[in-house]
Enzyme design. Structure first.
Site, PDB file in Angstrom:
ATOM      1  N   ARG A 127      -1.368  -6.336  -8.164  1.00 32.47           N
ATOM      2  CA  ARG A 127      -0.218  -7.292  -7.614  1.00 32.47           C
ATOM      3  C   ARG A 127      -0.113  -8.916  -9.015  1.00 32.47           C
ATOM      4  O   ARG A 127       0.932  -8.607  -9.711  1.00 32.47           O
ATOM      5  CB  ARG A 127      -1.139  -7.792  -6.422  1.00 32.47           C
ATOM      6  N   HIS A 157       0.759  -1.201   0.145  1.00 34.98           N
ATOM      7  CA  HIS A 157      -0.053  -0.461   0.367  1.00 34.98           C
ATOM      8  C   HIS A 157       0.389   1.310  -0.089  1.00 34.98           C
ATOM      9  O   HIS A 157       0.334   2.698  -0.411  1.00 34.98           O
ATOM     10  CB  HIS A 157      -1.144   0.116   1.247  1.00 34.98           C
ATOM     11  N   SER A 161      -2.834  -8.157   3.234  1.00 37.94           N
ATOM     12  CA  SER A 161      -3.629  -7.638   4.609  1.00 37.94           C
ATOM     13  C   SER A 161      -4.222  -9.020   5.134  1.00 37.94           C
ATOM     14  O   SER A 161      -3.827  -9.163   6.567  1.00 37.94           O
ATOM     15  CB  SER A 161      -4.566  -6.477   4.106  1.00 37.94           C
ATOM     16  N   LYS A 208     -19.189  -5.297   7.979  1.00 37.07           N
ATOM     17  CA  LYS A 208     -17.842  -6.152   8.087  1.00 37.07           C
ATOM     18  C   LYS A 208     -16.885  -6.264   9.612  1.00 37.07           C
ATOM     19  O   LYS A 208     -16.998  -4.563   9.922  1.00 37.07           O
ATOM     20  CB  LYS A 208     -16.379  -6.334   7.206  1.00 37.07           C
TER      21      LYS A 208
END
Ligand code: PNS
Length: 164
Positions: free
Chosen positions: A90, A17, A128, A41
């Site tokens: 990615r 990030h 993450s 969440k």
């Protein structure tokens, strides 16, 4: 004035990030890092901690602002007078989700463009979710996150273990 938004959950902020933030803030006049507040969440780090962490990590970047958002991303972007969404990319496994997200956002508001910055090789494997798993089982995350993130995750993990 070119205003870009880099949105994400940032739960927690990783080296990947930070690399995107460092590079994206050179492409726009103002970069707003939008931190998602998703009431459906339960994140590992609450919204306040994620925002504070990002503020600390970007304190030396003059054109970067950190702001929480909820609801639709395109509404947040428009409310900031921004018209660029920046996302990191990615590997091919990111493709389907990112394409769906970008196309949905474009359908909702075609004045907002999504721009992808490809991940540097050394950050391709970092996520993450992986960081959270490692923290949970005592793995070493020092190569994946900034020191400040590592310290925060360590503290958070201890609190969680105490609480059971
Ligand atoms: O870091 P993440 O979790 O991959 O980021 C995902 C994020 C925050 C970019 C995405 O979930 C999002 O934009 N959420 C807000 C709701 C929304 O606008 N969704 C897209 C259209 S359905």
């Amino acid at each position: 004035m070119k205003i870009g938004v880099y949105p994400g959950s940032f739960d927690p902020t990783t080296n990947g990030h930070m690399d995107i933030i460092d590079r994206a803030c050179k492409l726009v006049d103002i970069l707003i890092v939008g931190v998602l507040n998703n009431p459906d969440k339960t994140p590992y780090l609450n919204l306040d901690k994620r925002v504070k962490l990002l503020k600390e990590l970007t304190k030396d970047l003059n054109n970067v602002m950190i702001e929480p958002f909820s609801g639709l991303l395109v509404d947040f972007v428009a409310s900031k007078n921004a018209n660029i969404i920046i996302r990191g990319f990615r590997a091919i496994s990111d493709f389907e989700y990112e394409l769906q997200l970008a196309q949905t956002n474009f359908m909702l508001n075609d004045t907002i463009e999504t721009i992808f910055l490809v991940s540097r090789n050394e950050y391709v494997y970092i996520s993450s979710s992986m960081v959270k798993q490692l923290v949970e089982f005592g793995g070493d995350i020092s190569g994946m996150v900034p020191k400040v993130t590592m310290e925060l995750m360590d503290r958070e993990n201890k609190i969680r273990k105490q609480e059971g």
